[in-house]
Design an enzyme around this catalytic site. Structure first.
Site, PDB file in Angstrom:
ATOM      1  CE  LYS A   1      -8.932  13.382 -17.713  1.00 12.15           C
ATOM      2  NZ  LYS A   1      -8.648  15.121 -16.248  1.00 12.15           N
TER       3      LYS A   1
ATOM      4  CG  ASP B   1      -6.038  19.804 -11.257  1.00 14.63           C
ATOM      5  OD1 ASP B   1      -5.194  19.482 -12.247  1.00 14.63           O
ATOM      6  OD2 ASP B   1      -7.054  19.588 -10.971  1.00 14.63           O
TER       7      ASP B   1
ATOM      8  NE  ARG C   1      -2.637   1.284   3.626  1.00 15.75           N
ATOM      9  CZ  ARG C   1      -2.536   0.459   4.516  1.00 15.75           C
ATOM     10  NH1 ARG C   1      -2.845  -0.379   4.578  1.00 15.75           N
ATOM     11  NH2 ARG C   1      -2.049   0.501   5.608  1.00 15.75           N
TER      12      ARG C   1
ATOM     13  CE1 TYR D   1     -12.717  16.686 -14.091  1.00 15.44           C
ATOM     14  CE2 TYR D   1     -12.502  16.037 -11.624  1.00 15.44           C
ATOM     15  CZ  TYR D   1     -12.591  15.709 -13.430  1.00 15.44           C
ATOM     16  OH  TYR D   1     -12.586  14.116 -13.155  1.00 15.44           O
TER      17      TYR D   1
END
Ligand SMILES: *Cc1c(COP(=O)(O)O)cnc(C)c1O
Length: 395
Positions: A213, A188, A64, A117
């Protein structure tokens, strides 16, 4: 061949060589290390690793917390964004949220860009107040940040350029305001992918990217990353540990693989986008185009100053005379532009936005807004496609 590719070489050269091992006989692409459990030869060896992890060192202690495959990608992103350390997260949105959780506590105030966003806007609206954090939306170009600062403002959260309308904020100016106010500045950076814009070099503390993206570039992986400077890193790392953020090494591998071709892909996306924007500008059904690399865009001067190039994402606003049915008919008539969410892959996409709800801190556009992603198809085919579809505006 010697892989000691020194940082003095060009940026594209570094992109090809960074974030990978360089010992004799190692594979060009790092192998995928799949593990939840890592084994130790003794209790003492395990305790040593745990002790170094407690000091903030990166360890292969438990899956993890990361894998060697993921660490290679983190190294590449840290180098690309001039950061101190990076943390991979399961999606771009999870990376955005990690920033809020890491930097804010009940009683604090945040300033969030009106240009974030959509799902980030939703998170701010639905989750921040519930957890005792007050916030205001600032204009997407950040020009009213100073007037919104309060004594308890602890985070200024921007997206540059803004979603859909691509307003560009003056980051060095806002960074000095943030510093004076004792607030973190997070950006961002997904539109420019971390390759064409360096928020940390311009004074921000944290840069967030959706690697889904352009970094991955092939529309088949979800991944996010938070890149932090040295001051912000402990907060990000602590919250990531507390919340159990983790990523699959297979996904990290895919993104690292996609990253190698980022420079050439971005050039082609930008070239195709600018050809399409230039065409749209000449069309009578178009009210306005929104592309920061276009000289008539409000953010053009700042884009020229602060960005090393443009990506393939832009929008157009239809003349207000055209109703929603006509906007829908236009998008439906496109053949090479897929109708779908996300962007940054090799393929072209178009999406009809809900213009009326795009902005609340400034006046939203009057006409219908369509966001385009210019993909890697032949640009002449893309131009022909929009021209054919646009016949629905005649008559
Ligand atoms: C897509 C996107 C995100 C979210 O990324 P996911 O990987 O889809 O969760 C965050 N910010 C921006 C600007 C985006 O375009």
């Amino acid at each position: 061949m010697n892989d000691d590719c020194s940082p003095k070489v060009g940026r594209s050269s570094r992109l090809v060589h960074m974030g990978r091992a360089s010992s004799d006989g190692c594979a060009v692409n790092p192998s995928i290390e799949r593990a939840s459990t890592y084994l130790y030869g003794s209790v003492e060896a395990m305790r040593d690793v745990e002790a170094s992890r407690a000091k903030g060192e990166r360890t292969r202690a438990y899956g993890r917390r990361g894998s060697q495959t993921g660490f290679h990608l983190e190294d590449a992103l840290v180098e690309m964004e001039h950061g101190y350390r990076a943390r991979l997260v399961s999606s771009g949105l999870a990376a955005n949220v990690l920033v809020f959780l890491s930097t804010l506590k009940a009683g604090d105030h945040a300033i969030v860009s009106d240009g974030v966003y959509g799902p980030v806007r939703k998170f701010a609206t639905n989750a921040l107040k519930r957890h005792g954090v007050d916030f205001d939306f600032c204009r997407a170009d950040g020009t009213d940040v100073e007037t919104l600062l309060r004594a308890n403002t602890r985070l200024i959260y921007l997206e540059v350029p803004g979603s859909v309308l691509f307003e560009v904020a003056d980051l060095p100016r806002i960074a000095s305001l943030a510093k004076a106010a004792g607030a973190w500045l997070a950006v961002d950076n997904t539109w420019a992918s971390g390759w064409l814009y360096k928020p940390l070099a311009l004074g921000a503390d944290i840069s967030v990217v959706s690697a889904t993206k352009y970094l991955n570039g092939h529309s088949d992986v979800l991944l996010g990353a938070v890149v932090a400077n040295e001051a912000a890193w402990p907060l990000i790392n602590d919250m990531a540990e507390l919340t159990g953020v983790s990523v699959s090494p297979d996904d990290a591998y895919q993104v690292l693989r996609g990253l190698r071709t980022l420079a050439v892909r971005m050039k082609a996306h930008a070239d195709h986008a600018s050809r399409l924007v230039d065409w749209f500008k000449t069309q009578p059904f178009v009210q306005r185009t929104y592309y920061p690399a276009s000289s008539d865009h409000d953010g053009f001067a700042l884009w020229q100053r602060d960005f090393a190039g443009a990506s393939g994402l832009f929008s157009i606003e239809l003349k207000p005379a055209f109703d929603e049915q006509r906007a829908i008919a236009f998008v439906d008539a496109l053949r090479l532009f897929g109708i779908g969410s996300s962007w940054g892959g090799f393929e072209s996409l178009a999406r009809l936005e809900n213009a009326a709800t795009l902005r609340t801190a400034s006046t939203p556009p009057e006409g219908h807004v369509i966001r385009f992603h210019a993909g890697l198809e032949d640009v002449d085919d893309l131009l022909r496609d929009v021209a054919t579809a646009s016949r629905i505006f005649i008559g």
